[in-house]
Structures are given as C-alpha cells and as structure tokens.
Motif scaffolding. Structure first.
Motif, PDB file in Angstrom:
ATOM      1  N   GLU A 266      68.459   6.890   8.540  1.00 39.39           N
ATOM      2  CA  GLU A 266      68.360   8.342   8.704  1.00 39.39           C
ATOM      3  C   GLU A 266      69.662   8.979   9.177  1.00 39.39           C
ATOM      4  O   GLU A 266      70.014  10.077   8.744  1.00 39.39           O
ATOM      5  CB  GLU A 266      67.233   8.666   9.699  1.00 39.39           C
ATOM      6  CG  GLU A 266      66.891  10.137   9.731  1.00 39.39           C
ATOM      7  CD  GLU A 266      65.585  10.397  10.473  1.00 39.39           C
ATOM      8  OE1 GLU A 266      64.926   9.406  10.860  1.00 39.39           O
ATOM      9  OE2 GLU A 266      65.233  11.586  10.653  1.00 39.39           O
TER      10      GLU A 266
ATOM     11  N   PHE B 255      65.962   0.123  14.549  1.00 40.59           N
ATOM     12  CA  PHE B 255      67.375   0.379  14.304  1.00 40.59           C
ATOM     13  C   PHE B 255      67.661   0.592  12.829  1.00 40.59           C
ATOM     14  O   PHE B 255      68.466   1.447  12.467  1.00 40.59           O
ATOM     15  CB  PHE B 255      68.225  -0.779  14.819  1.00 40.59           C
ATOM     16  CG  PHE B 255      68.757  -0.516  16.166  1.00 40.59           C
ATOM     17  CD1 PHE B 255      69.813   0.352  16.341  1.00 40.59           C
ATOM     18  CD2 PHE B 255      68.183  -1.109  17.264  1.00 40.59           C
ATOM     19  CE1 PHE B 255      70.294   0.617  17.604  1.00 40.59           C
ATOM     20  CE2 PHE B 255      68.652  -0.847  18.533  1.00 40.59           C
ATOM     21  CZ  PHE B 255      69.707   0.009  18.707  1.00 40.59           C
ATOM     22  N   GLY B 256      66.997  -0.186  12.009  1.00 37.27           N
ATOM     23  CA  GLY B 256      67.200  -0.020  10.578  1.00 37.27           C
ATOM     24  C   GLY B 256      66.799   1.378  10.142  1.00 37.27           C
ATOM     25  O   GLY B 256      67.521   2.045   9.384  1.00 37.27           O
ATOM     26  N   ALA B 257      65.661   1.824  10.649  1.00 35.17           N
ATOM     27  CA  ALA B 257      65.193   3.159  10.299  1.00 35.17           C
ATOM     28  C   ALA B 257      66.173   4.211  10.780  1.00 35.17           C
ATOM     29  O   ALA B 257      66.470   5.183  10.074  1.00 35.17           O
ATOM     30  CB  ALA B 257      63.808   3.390  10.925  1.00 35.17           C
ATOM     31  N   TRP B 258      66.697   3.993  11.963  1.00 34.52           N
ATOM     32  CA  TRP B 258      67.663   4.935  12.516  1.00 34.52           C
ATOM     33  C   TRP B 258      68.909   5.009  11.639  1.00 34.52           C
ATOM     34  O   TRP B 258      69.401   6.091  11.323  1.00 34.52           O
ATOM     35  CB  TRP B 258      68.044   4.530  13.941  1.00 34.52           C
ATOM     36  CG  TRP B 258      68.973   5.507  14.594  1.00 34.52           C
ATOM     37  CD1 TRP B 258      68.614   6.603  15.315  1.00 34.52           C
ATOM     38  CD2 TRP B 258      70.402   5.498  14.549  1.00 34.52           C
ATOM     39  NE1 TRP B 258      69.745   7.272  15.736  1.00 34.52           N
ATOM     40  CE2 TRP B 258      70.847   6.616  15.271  1.00 34.52           C
ATOM     41  CE3 TRP B 258      71.335   4.644  13.966  1.00 34.52           C
ATOM     42  CZ2 TRP B 258      72.195   6.914  15.438  1.00 34.52           C
ATOM     43  CZ3 TRP B 258      72.680   4.936  14.121  1.00 34.52           C
ATOM     44  CH2 TRP B 258      73.101   6.057  14.852  1.00 34.52           C
ATOM     45  N   ALA B 259      69.383   3.831  11.251  1.00 42.30           N
ATOM     46  CA  ALA B 259      70.592   3.778  10.422  1.00 42.30           C
ATOM     47  C   ALA B 259      70.359   4.487   9.099  1.00 42.30           C
ATOM     48  O   ALA B 259      71.227   5.205   8.593  1.00 42.30           O
ATOM     49  CB  ALA B 259      70.991   2.327  10.173  1.00 42.30           C
TER      50      ALA B 259
END
Lengths: 118, 118
Positions: free
Chosen positions: B102, B96-100
């Motif tokens: 990006e 989720f952190g990576a998604w946020a």
DNA sequence: CGGGATCCAGGGCGATACTG
DNA sequence: CAGTATCGCCCTGGATCCCG
C-alpha cells in the motif's frame, strides 16, 4: 496484496529493509505517543548512543517516516515526530509487538535448547 | 500486550531482532507455502547465494522457526519447513507485506525527494 | 545438490571526545 | 542539549573454491 510473486517484488523487500536494522523499529515505536526530543527518546529507549540515535533518525527521515522540527528560538531544542506515512507503519510494528508478547518465551526456549544441544 | 514499557521489554526487541537482517523475513516468507529444498528456495527468492541461504536457515533453526529434514536415502536432498512457531510469525510478516503493497510508492517517492533535495 | 572453508568489503554500532 | 568527527570492532553478506 498478492500472496504470490512476493519475493521478486521489490516493494516487499523495501518494507523488510526498513526493519532490517537494530534501531529503526525501536525508534519508530518510541515516537508513537507523540513528538519527542532526542534526550527523551534516549532515556525512553535506553542503551542507544547519541550518535546512533541521530543516524537512525536520519535514515527514517530519508524514508519519509519521520520529520524534524527545530525550535524557533535559538535554543538547541529539536523535536522529531512521525509523519502520517510513518504512523501507518505502527500497525505492522504493533503486530510484531503482539507476536513477541505471545511467543517470545518459545523463541527463548528454542534458543536455549539449541545451545544445550551443542 | 501492554502499549507502554515496550522499549525496556526485552521481548519486543527479541522480535525486532528476528527481522533485523536482510534475509530472515524473506526466507520465512518463501517457506510459507510449504517445505522446500534449498535449490527451490534460491530460485524462488533470487539474488541469494548458497552460503547466505544456509546461514539464514541456521539462524532461523536456532530460533526454532524452521526445521531441517534430511532425506532418508543417501541422496543429498534436504527439506526445510516452518515449525508451528515459525508459522505464527507469518501473520506479522503479512502485515508488513500489506503495508509495503500500500505505501511502498510513498516511501520511494520520499527517498527520491530526499535525494533531489541534496 | 548441499554446504562447508576462505577471503574480503562494507557498514552498523559503540565509545569517546569535541563543537556550537 | 544536539550533533559531528574519529577510531575500531565485528558481523553480515558476497564471491569463489572445494568436498561428500
């Protein structure tokens, strides 16, 4: 992604907020296989009222994750579908699903142990 | 993990519930680098009251994700740390952190567009 | 410092009923 | 069928005060 300074980063919290209610993730998941009408969603999900479903879809719409398409004839048929952006969220959600599948039992066991201890 | 029959599966919802409040994910994330005392957590997180932090930690404890360890001397020093189970949750949270990182901008843009449209 | 006890406001969520 | 309008519960989250 930077591994530090995560918490002060509003972006991370923004993502967490997207999942910080009961139905957002569930509805997104229910839309993964393609456009659906509210009735279909409700029976696929189960246990969600018409009102709450609408509210959830509006929230997702507001965040650009879902789009609404009314039928061109006058019938009351509507479809909701994931936007490209919304579709990208399926990957992280998937990660959670996989986690639940693997560790769900442990969590439930911990809960029961905690209850027993009281 | 089965890709269908997800929604009726209580396991999946159980995982979603773990993330369905404002602070659970944030606190878990704040504990990723090792045991911490409440004061440290509060300053690292920012914007969380003592009471709410305690409540959150109790919830995580209840679910077996965090454990509490009081100092052996009488001082009021306490440490919280992730359990092995809790540590496994970091992977999905990471996703989720990576998604946020990006797509956070796109979400914010969508929100602003939605507001402007009203 | 940790964390309980209160009081309080807001909102999520539910049930129901009603409109087009 | 889709969606809204009400009403109400309850829980989260926040502020404050106080105790060991």
């Amino acid at each position: 992604m930077p591994t530090d300074a995560f918490l002060a980063d509003c972006r991370a919290r923004l993502a967490f907020d997207l999942l910080s209610n009961t139905w957002n993730a569930v509805v997104l998941w229910a839309l993964r296989d393609g456009p659906s009408r509210p009735v279909e969603l409700r029976e696929r999900i189960g246990g969600i009222s018409s009102k709450v479903l609408t509210e959830t879809l509006r929230r997702l719409q507001f965040n650009g994750l879902v789009e609404r398409q009314a039928a061109r004839d006058a019938s009351s048929r509507v479809e909701y579908r994931l936007t490209p952006l919304g579709r990208t969220l399926l990957t992280p959600i998937d990660a959670f699903g996989a986690w639940a599948f693997e560790y769900g039992d442990e969590v439930m066991a911990a809960q029961e142990a905690a209850c027993a201890g009281r």
